[in-house]
Scaffold this active site. Sequence first.
Site, PDB file in Angstrom:
ATOM      1  N   ARG A   1      17.078  15.266  12.808  1.00 13.65           N
ATOM      2  CA  ARG A   1      17.177  16.660  12.366  1.00 13.65           C
ATOM      3  C   ARG A   1      18.457  16.932  11.582  1.00 13.65           C
ATOM      4  NH1 ARG A   1      15.462  20.678  17.149  1.00 13.65           N
ATOM      5  NH2 ARG A   1      15.496  22.081  15.339  1.00 13.65           N
TER       6      ARG A   1
ATOM      7  N   LYS B   1      -1.436  10.599   1.193  1.00 16.13           N
ATOM      8  CA  LYS B   1      -0.450  10.184   0.179  1.00 16.13           C
ATOM      9  C   LYS B   1      -0.902  10.582  -1.224  1.00 16.13           C
ATOM     10  CE  LYS B   1      -0.715   5.866   1.364  1.00 16.13           C
ATOM     11  NZ  LYS B   1      -1.663   6.020   2.489  1.00 16.13           N
TER      12      LYS B   1
ATOM     13  N   ASP C   1      -2.148   4.056  -4.475  1.00 18.53           N
ATOM     14  CA  ASP C   1      -2.837   3.095  -3.621  1.00 18.53           C
ATOM     15  C   ASP C   1      -2.118   1.743  -3.542  1.00 18.53           C
ATOM     16  OD1 ASP C   1      -4.940   2.396  -1.845  1.00 18.53           O
ATOM     17  OD2 ASP C   1      -5.822   1.185  -3.430  1.00 18.53           O
TER      18      ASP C   1
ATOM     19  N   HIS D   1       0.853  -1.188   0.000  1.00 15.85           N
ATOM     20  CA  HIS D   1       0.000   0.000   0.000  1.00 15.85           C
ATOM     21  C   HIS D   1       0.886   1.235   0.000  1.00 15.85           C
ATOM     22  CE1 HIS D   1      -3.422   2.541   0.760  1.00 15.85           C
ATOM     23  NE2 HIS D   1      -2.885   3.014   1.876  1.00 15.85           N
TER      24      HIS D   1
END
Length: 311
Positions: free
Chosen positions: A244, A160, A178, A139
């Site tokens: 980060r 998405k 999908d 998916h």
Amino acid sequence: MSGVTLDKLIDKMKLRNMTPAIDVSGIELKVYDVNRPALQLSGFFDYFDMHRMQIIGHVEHTFIEQRLENHGLEEIKTIMAHGVPCIVYCRGIEISDEIIAAGNEMGVPVLSTTETTSSFMAEAIRWLRVELAPRISIHGVLVDIYGEGVLIMGESGIGKSEVALELIHRGHRLVSDDVVEIIKVSDETLIGTAPDITRHFIELRGIGIVDAKALFGVEGVKNTQSIDLVIKLEEWNKDSDYDRMGLEEQYTDFLGNKVVCHSIPIRPGRNVAIICESAAVNFRQKKMGYDAAKEMYNRVMNNMLQSRDGE
């Protein structure tokens, strides 16, 4: 293990079937390697892989013709008796009636191509390797961003498809929405594609199904793309420790292949499409030898050393 039916190979490689009475739709190729039966024509069958497609070039054909002149057909019949999937003659070689009759008798298709032996073998192996490669369906959304295949993953409803739509607006190309079919073509390369039924379609909650090819034209879609980078979208969690600096790469695994992976937290005000775009460009820079995180780290370390020396 499922294979590739011979009729599909004949259609793809534009082969001529010299034994049309044999039903090729029920014959499968289960290995991508091929064999030129030089040793087998001389009677050596140790370690003979009967599952491979047998290729006849100029050398093998000349040897067989010499045997036929002496009324010898046993070697080629012995090869057929092992149950090989087919025999392919290259270079447009004229196949004798005896060989065709033997193929019909033994139930082994005899095929012909005008391609040179080396060219046909290379293309057949390449195509069969892809067709027979291990594959899974996951998916997600796959987009081509500046030539890099970016697989966007995350829980259902996280956005998405909306990110993919924004990326298409920005000039990138959709491969699949999908459901993404992942094919392992080598230990280094994963190829992603869309199922035929959903190709070029995007599902947008509240709107429904839209056709990206019809809306944006052929320049907005693509059928296949290597998977180079994975971006996982997740809900923002203030208690999570997000990377980060990016000094250490994170990876995710598909079919035994590791792919660089970034986890991107989602919160209001973040333009995820631009983040995906920047991640793809940064990944491309790293492949070309420039790492921004390491460059900043080196600057910080040099600054610290200079400050220490000045004391």
